[in-house]
Design an enzyme around this catalytic site. Structure first.
Site, short mmCIF file in Angstrom:
data_model
loop_
_atom_site.label_atom_id
_atom_site.label_comp_id
_atom_site.label_asym_id
_atom_site.label_seq_id
_atom_site.Cartn_x
_atom_site.Cartn_y
_atom_site.Cartn_z
N GLY A 1 -5.54 11.63 -3.78
CA GLY A 1 -4.43 12.54 -4.09
C GLY A 1 -4.38 13.80 -3.25
O GLY A 1 -3.83 14.81 -3.69
N ASN B 1 -2.59 14.19 -0.60
CA ASN B 1 -1.18 14.42 -0.28
C ASN B 1 -0.44 14.99 -1.49
O ASN B 1 0.44 15.85 -1.33
CB ASN B 1 -0.51 13.12 0.20
N MET C 1 -1.19 2.40 -3.18
CA MET C 1 -1.70 1.27 -2.40
C MET C 1 -1.19 -0.09 -2.88
O MET C 1 -1.94 -1.06 -2.89
CB MET C 1 -3.23 1.30 -2.40
N ILE D 1 2.29 -2.81 -2.63
CA ILE D 1 3.60 -3.09 -2.03
C ILE D 1 4.59 -3.28 -3.16
O ILE D 1 4.35 -4.05 -4.09
CB ILE D 1 3.51 -4.35 -1.14
N ASN E 1 7.75 7.35 1.75
CA ASN E 1 6.34 6.95 1.82
C ASN E 1 5.68 7.68 2.98
O ASN E 1 6.30 7.91 4.00
CB ASN E 1 6.27 5.44 2.07
N HIS F 1 2.68 7.25 5.69
CA HIS F 1 1.83 6.18 6.24
C HIS F 1 1.03 6.75 7.42
O HIS F 1 1.58 7.44 8.27
CB HIS F 1 2.69 5.00 6.68
C1 GAR Z 1 -3.28 8.65 3.13
O1 GAR Z 1 -3.93 8.62 4.39
C2 GAR Z 1 -1.97 7.88 3.17
O2 GAR Z 1 -1.29 8.04 4.38
C3 GAR Z 1 -2.46 6.47 3.02
O3 GAR Z 1 -3.46 6.56 2.03
C4 GAR Z 1 -4.07 7.85 2.10
C5 GAR Z 1 -4.01 8.49 0.73
O4 GAR Z 1 -4.74 9.69 0.71
N1 GAR Z 1 -1.40 5.58 2.65
C6 GAR Z 1 -1.29 4.32 3.10
O5 GAR Z 1 -2.11 3.81 3.84
C7 GAR Z 1 -0.06 3.59 2.61
N2 GAR Z 1 0.14 2.37 3.36
P1 GAR Z 1 -4.58 10.72 -0.48
O6 GAR Z 1 -4.77 9.91 -1.77
O7 GAR Z 1 -5.68 11.71 -0.27
O8 GAR Z 1 -3.21 11.34 -0.41
#
Ligand code: GAR
Length: 209
Positions: free
Chosen positions: A11, A13, A89, A91, A106, A108
């Site tokens: 989390g 982001n 995570m 789809i 989203n 990525h």
């Molecule tokens: C982030 O790097 C995000 O871009 C990626 O998961 C991580 C989550 O980090 N998302 C994907 O790969 C989606 N396909 P967080 O939980 O610290 O935000």
């Protein structure tokens, strides 16, 4: 603008969005955070910041459709205007995506359409690219490849491991995601086919205004 944020893990982001809201840089509120994992650290962040949150696990439902119906129901009940996938995570099916047309974004960790799906940073390292980055895009039925709102590029250094590269990309994710949400909240994101125009923004990548 009311946000519904879907998470699965750490989390960071989500935290970047919370920080942007709390510092007055993002004119939004978080109506609900939904995690598909009970142990997601993102939920601790919700508790700390008094953000409404709920856990909705796939395994508690007989099929994907019922699981997604519950996601849709919760998001509608919270009256969200924008759904943000922030490290979610799973789809999502066309059924879910059609419930919020052009209202799902989203983040990525690659420059899409390169390295979509899982382990984008590892894919970039294995391919041997010199530059990768992160993308915020609108979610359509193509995996990780809907219309691009903003991208930031990040160098791949010779000694990089998956961890060091992920960390370098993450610092940019934390900048572009609140930026893209702000543009959406300000009604500046215009979509024409697969191209996005952001009214008044000079660049589609960092540095951005
Ligand atoms: C982030 O790097 C995000 O871009 C990626 O998961 C991580 C989550 O980090 N998302 C994907 O790969 C989606 N396909 P967080 O939980 O610290 O935000």
């Amino acid at each position: 603008m009311k946000l519904g944020i879907l998470v699965s893990g750490r989390g960071s982001n989500l935290q970047a969005i919370v920080d942007a809201i709390e510092s007055g840089k993002l004119p939004c509120s978080i109506s609900i955070v939904i995690s598909d994992r009970e142990k997601a650290y993102a939920l601790e962040r919700c508790k700390k910041h008094h953000i409404p949150h709920v856990v909705i696990k796939r395994k508690d439902f007989g099929n994907v459709q019922d699981f997604e119906e519950e996601l849709i129901r919760s998001l509608r009940q919270a009256q969200v205007d924008l759904v943000v996938l922030a490290g979610f995570m799973r789809i999502l099916s066309a059924h879910f995506i059609r419930a919020f047309p052009m209202k799902i974004i989203n983040i990525h960790p690659s420059l899409t359409p390169a390295f979509v799906g899982k382990d984008a940073q590892k894919q970039a390292l294995e391919y041997g690219v010199r530059i990768t980055g992160c993308t915020v895009h609108l979610v359509t039925e193509e995996l990780d490849s809907g219309p691009v709102i903003v991208q930031a590029c990040v160098p791949v250094l010779p000694d990089d491991t998956e961890e060091t590269l992920s960390e370098r990309i993450l610092a940019y994710e934390h900048r572009v995601l609140p930026q893209a949400i702000r543009w959406m909240a300000e009604g500046r994101v215009k979509v024409e086919g697969r191209k996005v125009q952001v009214i008044g923004a000079k660049y589609g990548t960092l540095p951005v205004n």
